[in-house]
Structures are given as C-alpha cells and as structure tokens.
Design a protein around this motif. Structure first.
Motif, short mmCIF file in Angstrom:
data_model
loop_
_atom_site.label_atom_id
_atom_site.label_comp_id
_atom_site.label_asym_id
_atom_site.label_seq_id
_atom_site.Cartn_x
_atom_site.Cartn_y
_atom_site.Cartn_z
N GLU A 44 -39.48 -17.63 -27.00
CA GLU A 44 -40.13 -16.36 -26.65
C GLU A 44 -40.72 -15.70 -27.88
N SER A 48 -44.61 -14.71 -28.63
CA SER A 48 -45.01 -13.37 -29.05
C SER A 48 -45.81 -13.41 -30.35
N ILE A 75 -38.62 -8.56 -28.81
CA ILE A 75 -39.59 -9.66 -28.74
C ILE A 75 -40.92 -9.25 -29.36
#
Length: 549
Positions: A44, A48, A75
């Motif tokens: 993740e 990002s 994130i």
C-alpha cells in the motif's frame, strides 16, 4: 542498536519489516474494520508513493497533511515521504488562517485533507477563508465528501498506475538519513509559528531508541490517541510501532466509551497520552463494565506528572509499566526518559535521565553551571537537536548557540544520580488537554477583535484539561467587550484548545520598565479572584466547549 542505520528512512521501515514481519498485523482501521499485514502495508505504501510521484511530488517538495488520526494519514504520509517529499502536518483544530500560515510559510505545493472531522470541513474552510491559496494547491481529499476541484483519494491512488513500481522503489531507496522528513510547526513565544526541521535519521534513531526503552515488543497493540500532527502520535506513535512490529490502531477522537470498548475488543496493550486521557478513563462510571486487563504499558505525556497519577495508573487501570519522559519538538521530542528498572519514586518524581548519546546541562541566568539540585535552564546537545527553524536563521540562532546547545527555555533540576525534573515550563506556554498553547500567538489573534485594545493571556489550572487560557482584556475606547462574544469570536478564529475559557476586563495591563507585561501579577490576580471565598473574576466559570483531544 542504531535504528537509522537499520532502516535508513521512515518508508524504509516497511521496506525491511514488510519482509521480516510479512504476515504479522501492522495496521487496523477500527472505523471500517480494514486490516493490513506488514507485507500488505508495504504494498500500500508503494502504491501511495507512485500516486505522490504522479501528482508531481519531487524530492524536497513540501506537502501538507490535514487529517485526523486514520489509516489514510499513515498511508498518505508514507507516500509523500517515499517520494522524497517533506511532510508538513497540520493541526486538525486549525481554522483557515492558521492552516494558511503554515502552508504558505512552508511553501507547500500540495495538500492532503478531509471534509468531515468533528463537523469541520477543512477544505471548505480553506476555500472560504483563503481562496487564493486554495486555488494554488493541488488538493487531495482523503476523507469525506469530495468537493469540486479536489481529487478523491481513490483517484489519487489510481493515477499512480502511470508510474512504474520500480520507479517508486528507486525513489524510496534513494532517501538518505540526512534528508528532511518533515517540518513540524510549533508556535513560539513571539507568537508566529516556526517550522522545526527534522530528518529521517533523527526520527528513526530517537524514537527507535525511546520505544525500545519503553519496551515496545513484537505483538503489542497500540491504540494511538495522541494526534498524528504531533511528534507524540506520529513518531512515538505509528512510526515507532512499525519499527518494533507493534500493531497500530489509530483513534480519531477521544471518546471515552469508544476507547474503553476498543481497548477490550482489540486487546490493546500500549496506551499513551496526556493526563486528561487517563483521568477521564478512570472517572468514567462504566469503566468497570470493560475488560482492560490487556493494558501493559503507558507514558503520561506532560512536563509535570502528579505522583498520584503514576500510582493510580498502576492501581486503577492495571498498567504493568508506567514511565515518564521529557522532550520538545526542537529536540525530536526525545531528551530524557525513565526506564522500567528505575525506582517507582524516581519515575513519579522526575522525567528520567538523559537519553543515550544526548547531553543535558543546566545553567543559571548568567549562563554559568548550577549545582546538583539547583534550578536552571535545561540545555540539550546531540543528534536530536533540530536542523533549525525553516527559513528563519535568526530564530534558530536565538535557541541554538555556537557550541550546539539547544536552549529549551524550560527550567529544571538535575540530581546527583542524573535524574531530571522539570519545575517550570517553557516561558509562558501552557498545556491544554495535551496540546501546547502559546499565549503570544493567542494574544496576536485576539487583537484582531475590533473591540480589544490590548490583551494578555496566561495559563490557569483546570480540573479536567490541566490548564486553560485566561485573557486579560483592555477594551478599545468607546467599545464594550462581552466575554461571551469574545469567546464565540475566538472559537471561529482559532483552534479550540487555544480559546480562553476565562475573560477578565481590565483598565490596563501591568507592565515593567521595559513595557513587558508582568504576567506574574496577572497570575496572582487570577488566583485571588478564584480563591475559595467564592468570588469569580469577570468571565470566569465558563465551560470548555467539549473535549480538546
């Protein structure tokens, strides 16, 4: 262990632990129920980073983040940092003019924000109050309804598919420990917020060490209530947790019932925060309905922690380990700490001994050394000292001397065994519900109220929040100042923890020969008015507008 050498950068933590701890739970979003393992959170993060690069974030670019504690905050931050950007966290209680100052001063080119936090729409506030700035920023809406002209969080991430994964990884791996990780804005006694420049290496080394001393361990579960816009929630919170294999559970607001239920359901072991937090938990009438037996470790975050509170955290809430520590943003929020093996009386009556590789000395008003047990200003030297204030070399030179000593402005004593005790706080600063409040900044804002000719603010005791502001106001000629009206105006123009809870109308402010306000006289005046005789000063007795945390 040198955590800065182990991980190199804050995103580097997941580059390492995404493999080392791949199947362990790293992050829980308690509101949506989403959960990530370390491997999933690393993936993740890379996603990002790709999105941040696609949005134009280059190494060294500053990016504002204006969100409550959430998985999206973490994130988004990892994405900005991984792209080589410099994070600029914004206080979620800020009003438009406060946020605009930080964004302009830092030169931020992008803002990641939300539209639904405690009834506040940050993006709408910014667009209404600072329309020119709002137009200049590339804006991503990570939480809440997406307004026209902003990019949704999903679309922001989707745009990252145009950036190869290898490019994102190369950008992450190019970050060095000497690169700036963030600019943490902290108001000073001049009233103008100043940006504290900190690096990846400082952050990792300081809070890797501190959380190791605290005893963060694989399998711990940390409900992070301190706000992420502050070092305590960000670096001593989610960053330190990810370094040690601790599961991060972000808490958006401090709601006692919600927190008690979450401790029980998630089997929380680590809980840090200001004394307000723990007092509210202990006083809650339904505390006994919840199983809090998982709680293991805590640090009440305040310069001065009542001895009784340390004992009650053991006895009433059942914590196995209760420690105290001391830091300030300009020193990466890590100067001294107690250790689990320390005597309980030392823990209760001090903020510990200087951290490893950090020097602490005390000086008198003439700059000379003081003897053990004598009060003096606390000076700090070592790797934790900030790189300086962002674009403010004069202010930097005022607090960091030629020998590298950071003059904290805090007054303390150091005993023969090296235990530091803070006896007075940084100049006039007070702490309201865990948030640092600076009278000079509040005074500057209150002077914008047209009926106010002069004003001075002091911190005064409050049963629940620890301290709150008391404003001594000189009305402008021919003007009538009503306490309720001034407080209502203040709520519209400043974060709620800054809003004075007491207003005293005076003909003039007491000043010395240098025309500086004698705040000691104001404190004495307030104390007389609030004495047990039952007399109330004008405007006192006003209730705080809801929880500060």
């Amino acid at each position: 262990m040198r955590y800065d050498l182990e991980f190199r950068s804050i995103p580097g933590v997941l580059r390492v632990n995404g493999r080392r701890l791949s199947d362990r739970e790293s992050l829980v979003d308690p509101d949506s129920g989403r959960r990530w393992t370390f491997a999933e959170l690393e993936a993740e993060m890379v996603r990002s980073v790709r999105a941040a690069i696609a949005a134009g974030v280059r190494p060294g670019d500053r990016v504002g983040i204006w969100l409550p504690n959430s998985a999206e905050w973490i994130i988004a931050a990892l994405g900005v940092l991984g792209a080589g950007g410099v994070l600029v966290p914004l206080n979620t209680r800020f009003k438009a003019e406060e946020a605009a100052y930080v964004l302009r001063k830092s030169g931020a080119r992008m803002l990641i924000a939300g539209t639904d936090f405690l009834g506040m729409d940050h993006l709408r506030m910014l667009r209404s109050g600072e329309p020119d700035l709002a137009k200049e920023l590339h804006t991503v809406c990570a939480l809440g309804a997406v307004p026209e002209g902003a990019v949704s969080w999903d679309d922001h991430l989707a745009a990252g598919v145009l950036v190869p994964e290898t490019t994102a990884i190369e950008r992450i791996d190019a970050i060095t420990g000497d690169d700036l990780s963030d600019i943490m804005f902290t108001s000073g006694t001049t009233g103008a917020p100043k940006g504290v420049m900190l690096t990846h290496a400082q952050s990792l080394r300081a809070h890797g060490y501190l959380s190791a001393v605290f005893g963060f361990a694989l399998g711990d579960r940390y409900l992070v209530i301190p706000p992420f816009f502050h070092t305590f929630g960000y670096k001593a919170g989610w960053m330190a947790s990810l370094m040690h294999g601790v599961t991060v559970i972000p808490q958006r607001i401090f709601d006692v019932d919600e927190v008690l239920g979450r401790i029980e359901r998630e089997r929380v072991t680590v809980l840090l925060g200001p004394p307000t937090l723990f007092n509210d938990l202990m006083r809650h009438p339904r505390r006994g309905d919840h199983d809090l037996s998982s709680l293991r470790f805590t640090v009440p975050s305040a310069a001065v922690v009542p001895v009784e509170l340390v004992h009650r955290l053991h006895d009433d809430l059942g914590f196995d380990v209760v420690l105290t520590a001391y830091g300030l943003t300009e020193a990466t929020s890590m100067v001294s700490t107690c250790r689990p093996e320390d005597d309980p009386e030392d823990i209760a009556n001090s903020v510990g001994r200087p951290a490893q590789d950090v020097e602490v000395t005390l000086i008198d008003e003439e700059g000379g050394p003081v003897s053990p047990g004598e009060a003096g200003e606390v000076l700090v030297r070592g790797y934790v000292v900030m790189r300086g204030y962002w674009e403010d070399p004069e202010a930097t030179a005022e607090v960091i001397d030629a020998d590298g000593w950071l003059h904290t402005g805090d007054i303390g004593t150091l005993n023969e065994r090296g235990f530091l005790r803070i006896t007075d706080r940084k100049k006039d600063m007070f702490i309201a519900g865990g948030f640092n409040a600076y009278p000079a900044e509040i005074e500057r804002l209150l002077l914008r109220y047209e009926a106010v000719a002069d004003v001075a603010v002091i911190g005064v005791p409050d049963d629940r929040l620890g301290e709150v502001g008391a404003a001594f106001v000189v009305p402008a000629a021919g003007q009538d100042v009503r306490a309720a009206d001034l407080i209502a105006w203040a709520r519209e123009h400043m974060a709620n923890y800054k809003v004075p809870r007491h207003v005293h109308l005076v003909a003039e402010l007491p000043r010395n020969a240098s025309m500086k306000v004698r705040k000691a006289d104001l404190r004495a005046q307030f104390a007389r008015a609030a004495a047990p005789s039952g007399l109330k000063a004008p405007g006192s007795g006003l209730k705080a507008p809801g929880p500060v945390l």
